[in-house]
Design a protein around this motif. Structure first.
Motif, PDB file in Angstrom:
ATOM      1  N   ALA A 185     -21.159  69.011 106.388  1.00  0.00           N
ATOM      2  CA  ALA A 185     -20.993  69.641 104.879  1.00  0.00           C
ATOM      3  C   ALA A 185     -20.447  68.318 103.889  1.00  0.00           C
ATOM      4  O   ALA A 185     -20.658  68.511 102.759  1.00  0.00           O
ATOM      5  N   ASN A 186     -19.591  67.432 104.457  1.00  0.00           N
ATOM      6  CA  ASN A 186     -19.238  66.418 103.717  1.00  0.00           C
ATOM      7  C   ASN A 186     -20.222  65.218 103.788  1.00  0.00           C
ATOM      8  O   ASN A 186     -19.632  64.086 103.279  1.00  0.00           O
ATOM      9  N   GLY A 187     -21.222  65.195 104.307  1.00  0.00           N
ATOM     10  CA  GLY A 187     -22.271  64.095 104.319  1.00  0.00           C
ATOM     11  C   GLY A 187     -22.880  64.063 105.653  1.00  0.00           C
ATOM     12  O   GLY A 187     -22.387  63.571 106.594  1.00  0.00           O
ATOM     13  N   ALA A 188     -24.239  64.285 105.452  1.00  0.00           N
ATOM     14  CA  ALA A 188     -25.035  64.480 106.867  1.00  0.00           C
ATOM     15  C   ALA A 188     -25.493  63.248 107.384  1.00  0.00           C
ATOM     16  O   ALA A 188     -25.883  62.364 106.463  1.00  0.00           O
ATOM     17  N   PRO A 189     -25.667  62.960 108.691  1.00  0.00           N
ATOM     18  CA  PRO A 189     -26.097  61.631 109.199  1.00  0.00           C
ATOM     19  C   PRO A 189     -27.741  61.897 109.245  1.00  0.00           C
ATOM     20  O   PRO A 189     -28.428  63.094 108.981  1.00  0.00           O
ATOM     21  N   ASP A 190     -28.460  61.147 109.743  1.00  0.00           N
ATOM     22  CA  ASP A 190     -29.927  61.342 109.856  1.00  0.00           C
ATOM     23  C   ASP A 190     -30.104  62.224 110.878  1.00  0.00           C
ATOM     24  O   ASP A 190     -31.147  62.990 110.975  1.00  0.00           O
ATOM     25  N   ALA A 191     -29.386  61.973 112.100  1.00  0.00           N
ATOM     26  CA  ALA A 191     -29.731  62.863 113.316  1.00  0.00           C
ATOM     27  C   ALA A 191     -28.226  62.801 114.006  1.00  0.00           C
ATOM     28  O   ALA A 191     -27.278  61.892 114.020  1.00  0.00           O
ATOM     29  N   ILE A 192     -28.253  63.602 114.942  1.00  0.00           N
ATOM     30  CA  ILE A 192     -27.062  63.789 115.863  1.00  0.00           C
ATOM     31  C   ILE A 192     -27.641  64.048 117.255  1.00  0.00           C
ATOM     32  O   ILE A 192     -28.394  64.763 117.571  1.00  0.00           O
ATOM     33  N   LEU A 193     -27.353  63.154 117.955  1.00  0.00           N
ATOM     34  CA  LEU A 193     -27.649  62.866 119.385  1.00  0.00           C
ATOM     35  C   LEU A 193     -26.861  63.715 120.438  1.00  0.00           C
ATOM     36  O   LEU A 193     -25.380  63.581 120.304  1.00  0.00           O
ATOM     37  N   ILE A 194     -27.124  64.552 121.074  1.00  0.00           N
ATOM     38  CA  ILE A 194     -26.177  65.185 122.180  1.00  0.00           C
ATOM     39  C   ILE A 194     -26.588  65.173 123.562  1.00  0.00           C
ATOM     40  O   ILE A 194     -27.909  65.018 123.741  1.00  0.00           O
ATOM     41  N   PRO A 195     -25.860  64.710 124.599  1.00  0.00           N
ATOM     42  CA  PRO A 195     -26.405  64.505 125.812  1.00  0.00           C
ATOM     43  C   PRO A 195     -26.912  65.915 126.528  1.00  0.00           C
ATOM     44  O   PRO A 195     -26.222  66.981 126.006  1.00  0.00           O
ATOM     45  N   THR A 196     -27.785  65.888 127.398  1.00  0.00           N
ATOM     46  CA  THR A 196     -28.193  67.191 127.907  1.00  0.00           C
ATOM     47  C   THR A 196     -27.218  67.273 128.984  1.00  0.00           C
ATOM     48  O   THR A 196     -27.223  66.813 130.239  1.00  0.00           O
ATOM     49  N   SER A 197     -26.355  68.291 128.872  1.00  0.00           N
ATOM     50  CA  SER A 197     -25.355  68.887 129.509  1.00  0.00           C
ATOM     51  C   SER A 197     -25.142  70.397 129.553  1.00  0.00           C
ATOM     52  O   SER A 197     -25.577  70.496 128.455  1.00  0.00           O
ATOM     53  N   TYR A 198     -24.453  70.630 130.381  1.00  0.00           N
ATOM     54  CA  TYR A 198     -24.042  72.361 129.832  1.00  0.00           C
ATOM     55  C   TYR A 198     -23.578  72.458 128.568  1.00  0.00           C
ATOM     56  O   TYR A 198     -23.882  73.182 127.764  1.00  0.00           O
ATOM     57  N   ASP A 199     -22.372  71.805 128.205  1.00  0.00           N
ATOM     58  CA  ASP A 199     -21.732  71.712 127.185  1.00  0.00           C
ATOM     59  C   ASP A 199     -22.453  71.132 126.054  1.00  0.00           C
ATOM     60  O   ASP A 199     -22.803  71.745 124.899  1.00  0.00           O
ATOM     61  N   GLY A 200     -23.493  70.243 126.310  1.00  0.00           N
ATOM     62  CA  GLY A 200     -24.130  69.593 125.192  1.00  0.00           C
ATOM     63  C   GLY A 200     -25.115  70.724 124.796  1.00  0.00           C
ATOM     64  O   GLY A 200     -25.504  70.695 123.716  1.00  0.00           O
ATOM     65  N   ARG A 201     -25.891  71.456 125.534  1.00  0.00           N
ATOM     66  CA  ARG A 201     -26.839  72.401 125.247  1.00  0.00           C
ATOM     67  C   ARG A 201     -26.241  73.513 124.359  1.00  0.00           C
ATOM     68  O   ARG A 201     -26.669  73.797 123.529  1.00  0.00           O
ATOM     69  N   ASP A 202     -25.136  73.600 124.902  1.00  0.00           N
ATOM     70  CA  ASP A 202     -24.179  74.869 124.120  1.00  0.00           C
ATOM     71  C   ASP A 202     -23.955  74.376 122.897  1.00  0.00           C
ATOM     72  O   ASP A 202     -24.193  75.249 121.728  1.00  0.00           O
ATOM     73  N   ILE A 203     -23.453  73.172 122.556  1.00  0.00           N
ATOM     74  CA  ILE A 203     -23.003  72.744 121.249  1.00  0.00           C
ATOM     75  C   ILE A 203     -24.283  72.628 120.367  1.00  0.00           C
ATOM     76  O   ILE A 203     -24.527  73.047 119.186  1.00  0.00           O
ATOM     77  N   ALA A 204     -25.321  72.097 120.863  1.00  0.00           N
ATOM     78  CA  ALA A 204     -26.625  71.919 120.208  1.00  0.00           C
ATOM     79  C   ALA A 204     -27.058  73.241 119.549  1.00  0.00           C
ATOM     80  O   ALA A 204     -27.683  73.377 118.311  1.00  0.00           O
ATOM     81  N   GLY A 205     -27.141  74.304 120.453  1.00  0.00           N
ATOM     82  CA  GLY A 205     -27.749  75.537 120.271  1.00  0.00           C
ATOM     83  C   GLY A 205     -27.059  76.125 119.027  1.00  0.00           C
ATOM     84  O   GLY A 205     -27.525  76.568 118.254  1.00  0.00           O
TER      85      GLY A 205
END
Ligand SMILES: Cc1cc2nc3c(=O)[nH]c(=O)nc-3n(C[C@H](O)[C@H](O)[C@H](O)COP(=O)(O)OP(=O)(O)OC[C@H]3O[C@@H](n4cnc5c(N)ncnc54)[C@H](O)[C@@H]3O)c2cc1C
Length: 320
Positions: free
Chosen positions: A83-103
């Motif tokens: 909300a304060n300034g977006a990047p072009d992309a957010i990379l997230i590792p494929t892991s249990y927590d990573g997938r949860d965060i991404a969704g």
């Protein structure tokens, strides 16, 4: 470079950043002018040196999660940062927590997620690569519309390479009140006991498949792996049969491994298995069927009965 800013979600594991996190940071710095990392935990600021070494100039520290699962607070903290300034992309590792965060982040930002990504390119904008049909084809994808792209990247897609960069500047980025959604807490954690090197990191992997005949014969695979200072792995067929735990599974729905030597014992070589191990430097296959697909990618093939070949290999290793 047309990509100015990438954020990487880096997962803390036992006081360090996970290997996949380091892989993502290493690659991000080759395609973006600026890379920031986002992490959490009681002592997240202590990870700034490692984040910087692998390419992040800033480390957003969400802080202690007070026993909560990362999904809710981490997604909320990232949404607040966006909300304060977006990047072009957010990379997230494929892991249990990573997938949860991404969704959760996707729902909060109303932005799509690209998953099962094995490469991220700068082609006049961010482009991702995804293996499909069991890794036989690669498709490219890119985001359209306004807002950051959320990219969930598979382990071992890139090499973790330190750049020697200075420690990242730590910026506090608390999640704030997560309300009822953040009420679930971790009551206990269980570390699976395993001796020898980790499957994903071992230089030698010896994997067994249905050709072993029965669960008890998996002991041959374990013994050969131990003698080679490697890790035992498995095809999904024997995981589904309950011979070994899921954590041993190599393949599309299991782990991706890239050891120096991969020895497939009684494994047919289904595309879903091969996608998880075909990046191995040297592939040895033992299979009684000369037509087995695994021989198509094997550097060294042994057409024979695994119940005879493996004991002979074990004997030879013992007598070294
Ligand atoms: C969506 C999806 C995802 C999947 N994900 C995965 C995954 O992540 N990993 C994975 O492994 N699979 C995965 N699979 C399953 C995959 O398609 C295969 O069914 C599986 O890999 C087969 O396991 P296998 O090679 O052990 O068994 P089989 O295909 O039954 O092969 C056994 C092999 O052993 C050989 N053999 C038999 N007896 C002997 C002997 N005495 N000595 C030597 N060789 C012998 C046979 O010739 C045969 O080639 C997935 C499937 C789907 C649909």
């Amino acid at each position: 470079m047309t990509i100015s800013n990438i954020w990487v979600v880096v997962e803390p594991v036992n006081g360090s950043l996970s290997t996949t996190s380091l892989e993502l940071l290493s690659h991000a710095r080759t395609i973006a002018a600026s890379v920031s990392a986002i992490t959490w935990g009681d002592n997240a600021a202590a990870l700034a040196a490692q984040a910087g070494e692998y390419g992040a100039s800033t480390l957003y520290d969400i802080g202690s999660l007070n026993g909560a699962l990362p999904g809710v607070p981490v997604a909320q903290a990232i949404a607040a940062l966006v909300a304060n300034g977006a990047p072009d992309a957010i990379l997230i590792p494929t892991s249990y927590d990573g997938r949860d965060i991404a969704g959760r982040l996707s729902a909060k930002l109303d932005r799509p997620v690209l998953t099962n990504v094995t490469n991220v390119l700068d082609e006049g904008g961010l482009v991702t690569e995804h293996p499909v049909f069991g890794g036989t084809q690669i498709v490219k994808a890119k985001f359209t519309g306004e807002g950051p792209g959320i990219v969930v990247v598979r382990a071992k897609s890139f090499a973790p390479e330190a750049s020697g960069g200075a420690s990242a500047a730590v910026v506090s980025a608390p999640a704030g009140d997560t309300g009822a959604a953040g009420a679930a807490t971790i009551t206990s954690t269980h570390v699976e006991e395993r001796t020898g090197p980790k499957l994903e990191e071992a230089a030698v992997v010896v994997s067994g498949g249905r050709g072993l005949g029965e669960a008890a014969n998996y002991a041959l695979v374990e013994e050969a792996a131990k003698l080679l200072n490697g890790a035992p792995g498995a095809s999904r067929a024997i995981v589904d049969a309950g011979w070994v735990p899921y954590s041993y599974q190599v393949g599309q729905t299991g782990k991706t491994v890239k050891p120096t030597v991969y020895i497939a014992c009684g494994i047919s070589g289904a595309t879903q298995h091969m996608v998880g191990m075909k990046g191995s430097k040297n592939i040895v296959a033992i299979n009684k069927d000369p037509e087995a697909p695994i021989f198509q990618i094997a550097d060294f093939g042994i057409v024979g009965d695994v119940h005879k070949v493996l004991p002979a290999l074990i004997e030879a290793l013992k007598s070294r």
